[in-house]
Design an enzyme around this catalytic site. Structure first.
Site, short mmCIF file in Angstrom:
data_model
loop_
_atom_site.label_atom_id
_atom_site.label_comp_id
_atom_site.label_asym_id
_atom_site.label_seq_id
_atom_site.Cartn_x
_atom_site.Cartn_y
_atom_site.Cartn_z
CB SER A 197 -0.80 0.10 1.14
OG SER A 197 -1.49 1.20 1.47
CE1 TYR A 210 -4.57 -2.18 5.21
CE2 TYR A 210 -3.56 0.06 4.75
CZ TYR A 210 -4.09 -1.23 4.29
OH TYR A 210 -4.23 -1.26 2.85
#
Ligand SMILES: *[C@@H]1O[C@H](CO)[C@@H](O)[C@H](O)[C@H]1NC(C)=O
Length: 329
Positions: A197, A210
């Site tokens: 990401s 995350y």
């Protein structure tokens, strides 16, 4: 005698002899310079060459395993691979989601096989991996795509959520790769895809769990690639995908100021393309690449101003609703 055929251990041994070490260093630099010119030219050439003129990997008949294949991008990626006549296998924790993907592929005239797997459970991963190899065959392309996000400031993250985020987003990669890499090494052929990401390149508000797991994905990808290359497994390719927020529901409610959310189909198309081109690191959208060097070069206070005032990162994340499936702590 300075050739690439010598092993790392042999090259290290030469350090005993100072003259040899200096000559070796000069030789390595020369080779490096020549290769730099070659690869830079090649990259410029490839980036100008339209896809239809470019020779891309033929994935027809290859077995592709997609974790999280029941979800947004995983589902579209499954269809993309099916359209390339690949043999698609999906792993997902959710039986309903698997069925939706199988139905989508069926409506388009393709079949795929689905397995219910909780990838945070190591024993289950090994069991399902053995079953998958037994029933389908060796995996040619492994896409570690499954991921979860909670998105709360650190002090509101329940312990169990933190552990689950780590188990799903990064620890599971160890189990799946351990299960399928030996066969790839035996044939010196295969492809491991890590879905990271942009938050794995830049820390983000509400993502202390995350974002950290996605940073780990980047380190995992780069280090494993180094292991494979160093030991001569040049037939096993690795691709790291770092997408910005994707409009799949995973990040619903997030209102970015600068870059619009990515369309899941665009992400799935780019992932397939990156795999077929053996790209090593694919950032989506491409322009976000410029932020990484900025982070290293600019003073920290300027970075914060850029993030909070110009990009308005934290504010955009505060509207986060996600899928509303946050497990209790
Ligand atoms: C791709 O591979 C399949 C199976 O190996 C083969 O039948 C097909 O002709 C290939 N396609 C191209 C465009 O090379």
């Amino acid at each position: 005698m300075f050739g690439a055929s010598s092993t790392p251990q042999q090259r290290l041994l030469h350090m005993d002899n100072p003259l040899y070490a200096i000559l070796q260093f000069i030789w390595d630099l020369l080779v490096f310079l020549v290769k730099t010119i070659f690869f830079t030219t090649q990259t410029i050439y490839y980036s100008l060459l339209p896809n239809y003129l470019r020779k891309m990997k033929n994935v027809s008949g290859q077995v592709v395993l997609i974790t999280g294949g029941g979800g947004g991008v995983g589902r579209l990626l499954s269809l993309n691979f099916a359209k390339q006549n690949a043999r698609v296998v999906i792993w997902d924790i959710n039986q309903e989601a698997i069925k939706t993907t199988i139905d989508l592929l069926a409506r388009n005239g393709y079949t795929c096989k689905g397995y219910v797997v909780d990838i945070s459970d190591r024993d289950q991963v090994y069991e399902r991996a053995a079953q998958t190899i037994n029933e389908i065959g060796n995996i040619d392309i492994l896409c570690n795509n499954a991921g979860v996000v909670c998105c709360r400031p650190f002090w509101d993250l329940p312990d169990r959520v933190i552990q689950n985020t780590y188990n799903i987003n990064i620890i599971s990669h160890y189990w799946t790769v351990k299960a399928f890499l030996p066969q790839m090494m035996q044939n010196n052929r295969g492809h491991i895809v890590t879905v990271g990401s942009v938050t794995g390149m830049l820390g983000t508000y509400g993502c202390s769990d995350y974002s950290a797991t996605k940073f780990a994905c980047v380190g995992f990808h780069e280090s494993l690639l180094t292991d494979l290359k160093t030991h001569g497994y040049d037939g096993i390719h690795m691709t790291l995908i770092c997408p910005y927020y994707i409009n799949t529901g995973m990040f619903s409610g997030v209102r970015p100021r600068m870059f619009p959310m990515l369309h899941p189909q665009y992400v799935a198309d780019r992932i397939l393309e990156a795999i077929r081109k053996n790209e090593v690191w694919c950032v989506l959208p491409h322009t976000i690449r410029v932020l990484t060097p900025l982070k290293c070069l600019l003073p920290a206070k300027v970075c914060w101003e850029l993030m909070s005032r110009v990009i308005r990162g934290p504010e955009s994340m505060m509207m986060f609703q996600g899928r509303g499936r946050v497990p209790a702590g």
